[in-house]
Motif scaffolding. Structure first.
Motif, mmCIF file in Angstrom:
data_model
loop_
_atom_site.group_PDB
_atom_site.id
_atom_site.type_symbol
_atom_site.label_atom_id
_atom_site.label_comp_id
_atom_site.label_asym_id
_atom_site.label_seq_id
_atom_site.Cartn_x
_atom_site.Cartn_y
_atom_site.Cartn_z
ATOM 1 N N TYR A 7 0.845 -1.413 -0.247
ATOM 2 C CA TYR A 7 0.118 0.152 0.119
ATOM 3 C C TYR A 7 0.705 1.201 -0.072
ATOM 4 N N GLN A 10 2.143 1.453 -3.417
ATOM 5 C CA GLN A 10 1.507 1.993 -4.451
ATOM 6 C C GLN A 10 1.061 3.523 -4.451
ATOM 7 N N LEU A 11 0.997 4.031 -3.242
ATOM 8 C CA LEU A 11 0.617 5.221 -2.827
ATOM 9 C C LEU A 11 1.689 6.310 -3.514
ATOM 10 N N GLU A 14 1.688 6.269 -7.411
ATOM 11 C CA GLU A 14 0.367 7.073 -7.658
ATOM 12 C C GLU A 14 0.700 8.413 -7.720
ATOM 13 N N GLN A 18 0.888 11.357 -10.539
ATOM 14 C CA GLN A 18 0.263 12.527 -10.459
ATOM 15 C C GLN A 18 1.068 13.601 -10.714
ATOM 16 N N GLN A 151 2.779 8.590 7.951
ATOM 17 C CA GLN A 151 1.603 8.101 7.147
ATOM 18 C C GLN A 151 0.131 9.065 7.366
ATOM 19 N N PRO A 157 -6.424 14.757 3.514
ATOM 20 C CA PRO A 157 -7.193 15.683 2.634
ATOM 21 C C PRO A 157 -7.591 16.903 3.205
ATOM 22 N N LEU A 281 -5.327 4.794 15.499
ATOM 23 C CA LEU A 281 -5.006 3.427 14.675
ATOM 24 C C LEU A 281 -5.371 2.524 15.548
ATOM 25 N N GLU A 285 -2.071 -1.969 14.379
ATOM 26 C CA GLU A 285 -1.392 -0.920 13.249
ATOM 27 C C GLU A 285 -0.319 -0.631 13.914
ATOM 28 N N LEU B 115 -9.034 15.579 -3.066
ATOM 29 C CA LEU B 115 -9.137 16.079 -1.518
ATOM 30 C C LEU B 115 -10.483 16.451 -1.128
ATOM 31 N N ARG B 118 -13.001 13.543 -0.613
ATOM 32 C CA ARG B 118 -12.707 13.042 0.586
ATOM 33 C C ARG B 118 -13.308 13.762 1.898
ATOM 34 N N CYS B 119 -13.204 14.978 1.672
ATOM 35 C CA CYS B 119 -13.739 15.616 3.040
ATOM 36 C C CYS B 119 -15.219 15.905 2.874
ATOM 37 N N ASP B 141 -6.403 10.136 -9.461
ATOM 38 C CA ASP B 141 -5.092 9.898 -9.245
ATOM 39 C C ASP B 141 -4.413 9.175 -8.222
ATOM 40 N N ILE B 142 -5.275 9.555 -6.925
ATOM 41 C CA ILE B 142 -4.856 8.565 -5.885
ATOM 42 C C ILE B 142 -5.727 7.801 -5.434
ATOM 43 N N THR B 143 -5.551 6.250 -5.305
ATOM 44 C CA THR B 143 -6.553 5.499 -4.929
ATOM 45 C C THR B 143 -6.505 4.908 -3.616
ATOM 46 N N LEU B 144 -5.559 5.439 -2.757
ATOM 47 C CA LEU B 144 -5.284 5.009 -1.600
ATOM 48 C C LEU B 144 -5.252 5.960 -0.568
ATOM 49 N N TYR B 146 -4.466 7.232 3.669
ATOM 50 C CA TYR B 146 -3.794 6.603 5.109
ATOM 51 C C TYR B 146 -4.968 6.872 6.040
ATOM 52 N N GLN B 147 -5.898 8.131 5.697
ATOM 53 C CA GLN B 147 -6.765 8.742 6.831
ATOM 54 C C GLN B 147 -8.073 8.445 6.518
ATOM 55 N N PRO B 148 -8.916 8.146 7.540
ATOM 56 C CA PRO B 148 -10.223 7.628 7.293
ATOM 57 C C PRO B 148 -10.899 9.280 7.132
ATOM 58 N N PRO B 157 -4.669 1.685 7.035
ATOM 59 C CA PRO B 157 -4.695 1.074 8.243
ATOM 60 C C PRO B 157 -5.797 0.065 8.126
ATOM 61 N N ILE B 159 -7.440 -1.305 5.906
ATOM 62 C CA ILE B 159 -7.546 -2.597 4.897
ATOM 63 C C ILE B 159 -6.538 -3.501 5.408
ATOM 64 N N ARG B 160 -5.133 -3.058 6.148
ATOM 65 C CA ARG B 160 -4.234 -3.874 6.451
ATOM 66 C C ARG B 160 -4.668 -4.559 7.436
ATOM 67 N N HIS B 161 -5.777 -4.386 8.224
ATOM 68 C CA HIS B 161 -6.241 -4.926 9.556
ATOM 69 C C HIS B 161 -7.658 -5.562 9.307
#
Lengths: 551, 162, 101
Positions: A7, A10-11, A14, A18, A151, A157, A281, A285, B115, B118-119, B141-144, B146-148, B157, B159-161
């Motif tokens: 991940y 990939q980020l 990307e 971009q 991270q 955003p 987290l 994690e 962005l 996402r907000c 552009d960006i498909t992943l 880190y922050q909800p 995080p 997805i990882r868990h």
């Protein structure tokens, strides 16, 4: 150290794609310079005096040998064979081209590096103690939390268009080597009465034209709440920081104007809504990230340890280098080795591609393939067996990397100044070079002891002059360079802002003035007092008299 | 101007009133935050479909009691570097659970589309010269992340868990 | 008024460049076009703006110079540095500085 998973990879890939597209749109006219400027800055690409400058993040100052070799290769392939390590543990290339920038970023991504958010009004590279994980006196490895913050802050955003840039530093040692008190947010890992570790949170420190020492807004934040609390601080700042005047837009002004208590109340109110939610987290994690920073397998001191003791006794040059540049390691039989990037008359923080490759090789051979970048603009090999120190020292000498001046007057922090920077009002590097040459006698330097001299080429204070024991600020007076001297600043756990001693000196006179300051200290010091101790005891008056009354 | 909602250009059916003009009967109208503060009770009683226009200077929390009465919140970006709207949108969506339209207007760039989405922004008032297809590309552009955030996509995080 | 030249950064590589006769750009200030009147300056800046619109250069502006045997020399420290390059040379390898250890 941390290693990317699919991940992370990939980020970053990307983000490279971009940026490649953004550069293409600028070149073909779909983006104006006004629109492109903040986009390129978000990837650390500046348009400086002579060329584009690219700033690459070294997250919390940790590099692998493979990564340092890539930094060397970039210096050779896309620049003029050298790079400049900065006070925020980054590296800058002074002569890059816009059309090469996407390829440089792709090369960086191939070794798990990037230039994301190394500029722009957003959360910058999180910095830390260069001795993290190996310092004898630290509570735990702060880089776990730096990586968590890296991270969380990457492409956040909500916080990509803040009022102004935003810098976070983390330390876990009572001896602060990360300057957490002069960051927008400083995080100090502490132990509470119950013996648990958590975070002291400071806000509103910073240098620039209004230097301030950060204020503690929370004595002890439980670890699991780190990201929700940071998100609360950032949100209060994003909504309320000034946007009408860029010189008053940093969080320090907001904290100062509101008062620490009122600011804390706003953060706490916001935190109530975030605590235990979204940004925090899952424990799994945190553990996943922590595992990357588990201590390596250390060897027991072997039989050749005795040789090291013997060499210390018989080789004075080696012993002096050890005394100045080698620091106690938490593991018996190991040492932390500082590599000075401040040779006599050199450019502070600069390293050639050849030197970077050499350090990468030495790290591989002697330091578990790990290197650190310090905010003092030097490099560190964190995991060297004491038994290897002597051979390593000899190899460092061959590369011009064995200058034994760590923490001494010639270990100068200097910004690029007017030689490279579009914002500067005066040059920094030539002043650093002349001071370094004036005090070339290492015996004299060692006699003077710890003395932090920091030079900025303009009021933005990238050279940290406000927190130098001796600070020098370059100013432009009718197209001539003048230098203002401040005394008594410090960036450690007792951080203080230096005071201007008097009128500025011409470029011709400034080195003599520094020598006068130093001689005054020598006259006045008691016993083993350091410069800063003497200054704090006797105050500015004797220095002022020595500098100005004779004239 | 092109109004983009849910990835599709649509006609703006809203009437954006100044602070003096009376609301036309049967219309869907937006008013400024100042007018909303002065007339919210009367406007709610009038039976027209309502929206409010915010800038970063407005105390957005003062409309949160009225969110049930609002079908649209327009957030203005006086400059693309003014990031306050991102926080306002997240607060409306995530703290107050607002489900009506949140529209970005003003100086907004293609490179901010992702962005903003996402907000919690779901509609964008694009400048006349904007290439809509290109704007939509920007969302990919960006498909992943880190922050909800307000878009409720799973973060890295999570997805990882999973 | 003082004499003026037009400078800008070249878009592709960011190099400091100067407007020359024939609306081209040079990395050397020596060959730049020098304005002696406000009208000249304005006309040169208009030409430079065209080059900016054509994405050849970025952010063109006028620089005050003095003429020394027809050679333009900028007045300010900053512009002097732009015209001549850094005053410190990075001598290929820093180990060429005297080793002190």
């Amino acid at each position: 150290m941390y290693s990317y998973d699919q991940y992370d990879t990939q980020l970053v890939n990307e983000r490279v794609a971009q940026f490649r597209d953004q550069v293409q749109r600028r070149l073909d006219g779909r983006l104006s310079e006004e629109e492109f400027r903040p986009l390129r800055l978000l990837n650390g690409l500046y348009l400086q005096l002579h060329a584009y400058m690219l700033r690459v993040a070294v997250p919390y100052g940790t590099l692998s040998s493979a990564q340092l070799r890539m930094l060397a290769q970039i210096a050779r392939r896309y620049d003029r064979g050298y790079g400049h390590f900065t006070t925020r543990q980054n590296i800058q290339y002074n002569w890059t081209k816009l059309e090469d920038a996407p390829d440089i970023l792709a090369d960086l991504a191939s070794v798990e590096m990037h230039a994301i958010q190394t500029s722009g009004n957003t959360i910058r590279n999180t910095t830390s103690d260069p001795y993290a994980g190996v310092a004898a006196e630290e509570l735990e490895d702060p880089r776990v939390y730096c990586e968590i913050i890296r991270q969380w802050s990457t492409l956040h955003p909500e916080f990509t268009f803040l009022p102004r840039k935003f810098k976070i530093a983390v330390t876990a040692s009572p001896n602060d080597r990360a300057a957490v008190k002069v960051h927008d947010i400083g995080i100090a890992i502490r132990k509470n009465a119950e013996g648990e570790t958590g975070f002291e949170i400071l806000v509103g420190g910073g240098l620039g034209r209004t230097p301030m020492v950060g204020k503690t807004i929370r004595d002890f934040l439980p670890k699991e709440h780190l990201l929700s609390y940071l998100e609360a601080i950032l949100r209060v700042y994003n909504l309320n920081g000034r946007r009408d005047n860029k010189y008053k837009a940093r969080i320090k002004i907001l904290v100062h104007d509101l008062g620490t208590d009122a600011f804390r109340e706003q953060v706490d109110a916001e935190w109530e809504n975030l605590r235990g939610k979204g940004p925090e987290l899952p424990p799994a994690e945190m553990e996943r990230i922590r595992a990357f920073f588990a201590p390596p397998e250390y060897e027991k001191p072997g039989s050749n340890h005795q040789d090291y003791i013997e060499k210390l006794r018989t080789n004075a040059g080696f012993a002096e280098w050890v005394r100045a540049n080698v620091v106690e390691h938490k593991q018996n039989g190991y040492a932390i080795v500082n590599i000075s990037l401040k040779p006599e008359g050199g450019i502070p923080g600069d390293a050639t591609a050849v030197q970077m490759d050499s350090v990468a090789d030495l790290a591989e051979k002697y330091s578990m393939a790990e290197i650190r970048v310090t905010h003092q603009q030097n490099l560190v090999l964190p995991n060297v067996r004491q038994a290897d120190l002597f051979v390593m020292w000899e190899e460092l000498r061959n590369q011009g990397l064995a200058t034994n001046n760590i923490g001494l007057i010639s270990d100068i922090i200097a910004c690029p100044g007017l030689d490279y920077c579009g914002l500067a009002t005066a040059r920094s590097i030539p002043v650093a070079q002349r001071i370094s040459t004036r005090f070339a006698d290492l015996k004299r330097q060692h006699d003077l002891g710890e003395l932090q001299l920091k030079i900025s080429g303009c009021i933005n204070a990238c050279g940290h002059h406000h927190v130098g024991h001796i600070g020098i600020l370059g100013v432009d007076r009718n197209n001539e360079e003048y230098y203002q001297i401040t005394l008594g600043g410090r960036a450690d756990e007792n951080a203080a802002i230096g005071k201007i001693i008097g009128r500025a000196f011409s470029s011709d006179d400034v080195v003599d003035a520094v020598e006068t300051v130093v001689n005054t200290y020598v006259d006045q010091r008691q016993d083993d007092e350091r410069f800063i101790d003497t200054y704090e005891r006797i105050g500015p008056k004797p220095f002022k008299e020595a500098l100005y009354d004779a004239a | 101007m092109t109004l983009l909602k849910g990835g599709t250009p649509i006609e703006d059916s809203w009437v954006h009133l100044d602070d003096e003009t009376a609301a036309p009967a049967g219309a869907a109208i937006t008013v400024s935050f100042a007018r909303w503060q002065a007339e919210s009770e009367a406007l709610k009683a009038s039976g027209v479909t309502l929206g409010v226009r915010l800038t970063g200077d407005d105390a957005a929390e003062e409309i949160t009691d009225d969110l049930n009465a609002l079908q649209l919140v327009v957030i203005a970006f006086p400059a693309f570097t003014d990031g306050r709207g991102y926080s306002i949108a997240r607060i409306l969506r995530e703290r107050y659970g607002y489900e009506g339209e949140v529209r970005a207007t003003g100086n907004i760039l293609r490179d901010q589309a992702s962005l903003m989405t996402r907000c919690g922004f779901d509609a964008f008032d694009l400048a006349a010269h904007t290439d809509v297809a290109d704007w939509l590309e920007g969302l990919k552009d960006i498909t992943l992340e880190y922050q909800p955030a307000a878009d409720r996509r799973r973060s890295v995080p999570q997805i990882r868990h999973a | 008024m003082s004499h003026q030249v037009v400078t800008a950064s070249r878009l592709r590589d960011g190099r400091a460049v100067y407007l020359t006769a024939g609306k081209t750009w040079s990395e050397k200030i020596a060959g730049s076009l020098v304005a002696a009147t406000e009208d000249d300056s304005n006309a040169m800046l208009a030409d430079a703006q065209e080059a900016a619109d054509a994405r050849i250069v970025v952010d063109p502006y006028l620089v005050d110079v003095t003429l020394d045997d027809a050679l333009p020399t900028p007045v300010t420290m900053r512009e002097k540095m732009r015209a001549t390059g850094p005053s410190v040379t990075y001598s290929a390898t820093q180990s060429e500085y005297r080793q002190v250890a």
